[in-house]
Design a protein around this motif. Structure first.
Motif, PDB file in Angstrom:
ATOM      1  N   PRO A   4      -4.739  24.654   0.949  1.00 47.64           N
ATOM      2  CA  PRO A   4      -3.559  23.820   1.186  1.00 47.64           C
ATOM      3  C   PRO A   4      -3.233  23.768   2.676  1.00 47.64           C
ATOM      4  CG  PRO A   4      -2.941  25.903   0.183  1.00 47.64           C
ATOM      5  CD  PRO A   4      -4.435  25.862   0.212  1.00 47.64           C
ATOM      6  N   GLY A   5      -2.592  22.695   3.107  1.00 45.13           N
ATOM      7  CA  GLY A   5      -2.288  22.530   4.516  1.00 45.13           C
ATOM      8  C   GLY A   5      -1.022  23.216   4.983  1.00 45.13           C
ATOM      9  N   LYS A   6      -0.292  23.802   4.059  1.00 40.71           N
ATOM     10  CA  LYS A   6       0.980  24.445   4.397  1.00 40.71           C
ATOM     11  C   LYS A   6       0.897  25.953   4.177  1.00 40.71           C
ATOM     12  CE  LYS A   6       4.024  20.649   2.961  1.00 40.71           C
ATOM     13  NZ  LYS A   6       5.126  20.309   2.048  1.00 40.71           N
ATOM     14  N   THR A   7       1.812  26.665   4.809  1.00 37.12           N
ATOM     15  CA  THR A   7       1.959  28.095   4.553  1.00 37.12           C
ATOM     16  C   THR A   7       2.346  28.282   3.088  1.00 37.12           C
ATOM     17  OG1 THR A   7       2.498  28.695   6.824  1.00 37.12           O
ATOM     18  CG2 THR A   7       3.439  30.092   5.100  1.00 37.12           C
ATOM     19  N   ILE A   8       1.818  29.320   2.492  1.00 36.33           N
ATOM     20  CA  ILE A   8       2.151  29.667   1.112  1.00 36.33           C
ATOM     21  C   ILE A   8       3.113  30.839   1.165  1.00 36.33           C
ATOM     22  CG2 ILE A   8       1.261  30.452  -1.112  1.00 36.33           C
ATOM     23  CD1 ILE A   8      -1.454  29.188  -0.143  1.00 36.33           C
ATOM     24  N   VAL A   9       4.289  30.665   0.588  1.00 34.99           N
ATOM     25  CA  VAL A   9       5.333  31.681   0.624  1.00 34.99           C
ATOM     26  C   VAL A   9       5.506  32.269  -0.777  1.00 34.99           C
ATOM     27  CG1 VAL A   9       7.769  32.133   1.100  1.00 34.99           C
ATOM     28  CG2 VAL A   9       6.502  30.503   2.518  1.00 34.99           C
ATOM     29  N   LEU A  10       5.300  33.569  -0.889  1.00 32.35           N
ATOM     30  CA  LEU A  10       5.468  34.261  -2.159  1.00 32.35           C
ATOM     31  C   LEU A  10       6.890  34.801  -2.252  1.00 32.35           C
ATOM     32  CD1 LEU A  10       2.078  36.192  -2.271  1.00 32.35           C
ATOM     33  CD2 LEU A  10       2.618  33.935  -3.195  1.00 32.35           C
ATOM     34  N   VAL A  11       7.555  34.471  -3.360  1.00 33.60           N
ATOM     35  CA  VAL A  11       8.917  34.916  -3.601  1.00 33.60           C
ATOM     36  C   VAL A  11       8.973  35.629  -4.946  1.00 33.60           C
ATOM     37  CG1 VAL A  11       9.857  33.003  -2.228  1.00 33.60           C
ATOM     38  CG2 VAL A  11       9.716  32.771  -4.715  1.00 33.60           C
ATOM     39  N   GLY A  12      10.002  36.423  -5.132  1.00 31.30           N
ATOM     40  CA  GLY A  12      10.173  37.117  -6.401  1.00 31.30           C
ATOM     41  C   GLY A  12      10.810  38.479  -6.201  1.00 31.30           C
ATOM     42  N   MET A  13      11.026  39.134  -7.317  1.00 27.93           N
ATOM     43  CA  MET A  13      11.680  40.437  -7.327  1.00 27.93           C
ATOM     44  C   MET A  13      10.825  41.509  -6.653  1.00 27.93           C
ATOM     45  SD  MET A  13      14.670  40.399  -8.938  1.00 27.93           S
ATOM     46  CE  MET A  13      14.861  42.059  -9.582  1.00 27.93           C
ATOM     47  N   MET A  14      11.494  42.551  -6.188  1.00 24.05           N
ATOM     48  CA  MET A  14      10.762  43.709  -5.687  1.00 24.05           C
ATOM     49  C   MET A  14       9.883  44.229  -6.816  1.00 24.05           C
ATOM     50  SD  MET A  14      13.834  46.533  -5.686  1.00 24.05           S
ATOM     51  CE  MET A  14      15.212  45.453  -5.387  1.00 24.05           C
ATOM     52  N   GLY A  15       8.653  44.570  -6.477  1.00 20.48           N
ATOM     53  CA  GLY A  15       7.726  45.075  -7.480  1.00 20.48           C
ATOM     54  C   GLY A  15       6.925  43.999  -8.190  1.00 20.48           C
ATOM     55  N   SER A  16       7.144  42.730  -7.834  1.00 19.57           N
ATOM     56  CA  SER A  16       6.408  41.654  -8.514  1.00 19.57           C
ATOM     57  C   SER A  16       4.984  41.501  -7.989  1.00 19.57           C
ATOM     58  CB  SER A  16       7.168  40.327  -8.418  1.00 19.57           C
ATOM     59  OG  SER A  16       7.307  39.921  -7.073  1.00 19.57           O
ATOM     60  N   LEU A  29      -8.371  32.614   0.790  1.00 19.97           N
ATOM     61  CA  LEU A  29      -8.186  31.327   1.463  1.00 19.97           C
ATOM     62  C   LEU A  29      -8.636  31.348   2.925  1.00 19.97           C
ATOM     63  CD1 LEU A  29      -4.680  30.355   0.048  1.00 19.97           C
ATOM     64  CD2 LEU A  29      -6.863  29.238  -0.465  1.00 19.97           C
ATOM     65  N   GLY A  30      -8.955  32.529   3.443  1.00 15.10           N
ATOM     66  CA  GLY A  30      -9.336  32.639   4.845  1.00 15.10           C
ATOM     67  C   GLY A  30      -8.165  32.403   5.779  1.00 15.10           C
ATOM     68  N   LEU A  31      -6.969  32.816   5.332  1.00 13.80           N
ATOM     69  CA  LEU A  31      -5.748  32.644   6.122  1.00 13.80           C
ATOM     70  C   LEU A  31      -5.189  34.000   6.532  1.00 13.80           C
ATOM     71  CD1 LEU A  31      -3.890  29.939   3.976  1.00 13.80           C
ATOM     72  CD2 LEU A  31      -4.963  29.601   6.213  1.00 13.80           C
ATOM     73  N   PRO A  32      -4.415  34.039   7.612  1.00 15.10           N
ATOM     74  CA  PRO A  32      -3.729  35.281   7.952  1.00 15.10           C
ATOM     75  C   PRO A  32      -2.688  35.628   6.887  1.00 15.10           C
ATOM     76  CG  PRO A  32      -3.636  33.715   9.787  1.00 15.10           C
ATOM     77  CD  PRO A  32      -4.178  32.982   8.600  1.00 15.10           C
ATOM     78  N   PHE A  33      -2.410  36.913   6.731  1.00 14.90           N
ATOM     79  CA  PHE A  33      -1.361  37.381   5.831  1.00 14.90           C
ATOM     80  C   PHE A  33      -0.233  37.943   6.665  1.00 14.90           C
ATOM     81  CE2 PHE A  33       0.710  40.942   3.659  1.00 14.90           C
ATOM     82  CZ  PHE A  33       1.281  40.243   2.613  1.00 14.90           C
ATOM     83  N   ARG A  34       0.996  37.593   6.290  1.00 12.75           N
ATOM     84  CA  ARG A  34       2.175  38.144   6.965  1.00 12.75           C
ATOM     85  C   ARG A  34       3.123  38.671   5.902  1.00 12.75           C
ATOM     86  NH1 ARG A  34       2.150  35.966  12.230  1.00 12.75           N
ATOM     87  NH2 ARG A  34       3.510  37.699  12.756  1.00 12.75           N
ATOM     88  N   ASP A  35       3.745  39.777   6.173  1.00  9.46           N
ATOM     89  CA  ASP A  35       4.720  40.385   5.273  1.00  9.46           C
ATOM     90  C   ASP A  35       6.057  40.422   6.003  1.00  9.46           C
ATOM     91  OD1 ASP A  35       6.287  42.906   4.326  1.00  9.46           O
ATOM     92  OD2 ASP A  35       4.865  42.493   2.715  1.00  9.46           O
ATOM     93  N   ALA A  36       7.052  39.723   5.476  1.00 12.83           N
ATOM     94  CA  ALA A  36       8.343  39.614   6.166  1.00 12.83           C
ATOM     95  C   ALA A  36       8.986  40.979   6.379  1.00 12.83           C
ATOM     96  CB  ALA A  36       9.280  38.693   5.391  1.00 12.83           C
ATOM     97  N   GLN A  76      -0.400  27.988   9.779  1.00 10.74           N
ATOM     98  CA  GLN A  76      -0.541  28.246   8.344  1.00 10.74           C
ATOM     99  C   GLN A  76      -1.004  29.677   8.045  1.00 10.74           C
ATOM    100  OE1 GLN A  76      -3.673  25.993   6.531  1.00 10.74           O
ATOM    101  NE2 GLN A  76      -2.952  26.378   4.474  1.00 10.74           N
ATOM    102  N   HIS A  77      -0.340  30.280   7.051  1.00  8.01           N
ATOM    103  CA  HIS A  77      -0.672  31.639   6.616  1.00  8.01           C
ATOM    104  C   HIS A  77      -0.114  31.845   5.209  1.00  8.01           C
ATOM    105  CE1 HIS A  77       3.297  31.868   8.587  1.00  8.01           C
ATOM    106  NE2 HIS A  77       3.575  32.850   7.744  1.00  8.01           N
ATOM    107  N   VAL A  78      -0.324  33.040   4.680  1.00  7.43           N
ATOM    108  CA  VAL A  78       0.299  33.443   3.418  1.00  7.43           C
ATOM    109  C   VAL A  78       1.392  34.431   3.786  1.00  7.43           C
ATOM    110  CG1 VAL A  78      -0.027  34.622   1.211  1.00  7.43           C
ATOM    111  CG2 VAL A  78      -1.805  33.067   2.058  1.00  7.43           C
ATOM    112  N   LEU A  79       2.604  34.185   3.294  1.00  2.00           N
ATOM    113  CA  LEU A  79       3.772  34.988   3.654  1.00  2.00           C
ATOM    114  C   LEU A  79       4.388  35.618   2.412  1.00  2.00           C
ATOM    115  CD1 LEU A  79       6.064  35.941   5.550  1.00  2.00           C
ATOM    116  CD2 LEU A  79       7.107  33.670   5.257  1.00  2.00           C
TER     117      LEU A  79
END
Length: 173
Positions: A4-16, A29-36, A76-79
């Motif tokens: 995908p051409g956009k950053t992918i943002v993972l949301v949800g409860m703690m422990g998900s 996906l060959g993208l950088p990973f970032r953890d907020a 673009q990255h996975v967040l």
């Protein structure tokens, strides 16, 4: 494989599984990973728990908003976001405008098992952790449901969740 051409943002409860799934998804996906949360800790020079203890939840949420906003402006990255980040109206609007959001939905039983392994969850320090999780889930689920994609994050391997996300992303393209 379509990326995908956009950053992918993972949301949800703690422990998900946002961090564990996010790392695997980014690698696939060959993208950088970032953890907020990790970014907040690096900026503050202390842990999320310490920020809550020293400055309170409101200050943490302000820092979280700034960090997530900055990360959304990066290439673009996975967040993986913290459990409360998507609850913020401003953050949610930015995510909707700039990214693809994925709610990792998990049942209370699984969340309780996973969070019991870590004593670093500030919102679970007071009261029965399972009861707190149930309250948070009731409050947060309607907001998490605004995510572009919902994927069940079950007790199985994280790779299975990644496959579900990949399939859903193909349909978003």
């Amino acid at each position: 494989m379509h990326k995908p051409g956009k950053t992918i943002v993972l949301v949800g409860m703690m422990g998900s599984g946002k961090t564990a799934v996010g790392r695997r998804l980014a690698a696939l996906l060959g993208l950088p990973f970032r953890d907020a949360d990790a970014e907040i800790e690096a900026a503050a020079g202390c842990s999320v728990s310490d920020i809550f203890a020293r400055f309170g939840e409101a200050e943490f949420r302000t820092a979280e908003r700034k960090i997530v906003t900055r990360l959304l402006d990066e290439p673009q990255h996975v967040l993986a976001t913290g459990g409360g980040a998507f609850l913020d109206d401003g953050v949610r609007a930015r995510v909707k405008a700039q990214a693809i959001s994925v709610w990792l939905k998990a049942d209370i039983e699984l969340l309780a098992q996973r969070v019991a392994r870590k004593a670093t969850r500030p919102l679970l320090k007071d009261g029965d952790p399972r009861e707190v999780l149930e309250i948070l889930m009731r409050e947060r689920a309607p907001i998490y449901a605004e995510a572009d994609i919902t994927v069940e994050s079950g007790a199985g391997a994280h790779d299975a969740v990644v496959k579900k996300i990949m399939a859903a992303l193909e349909h978003c393209a």
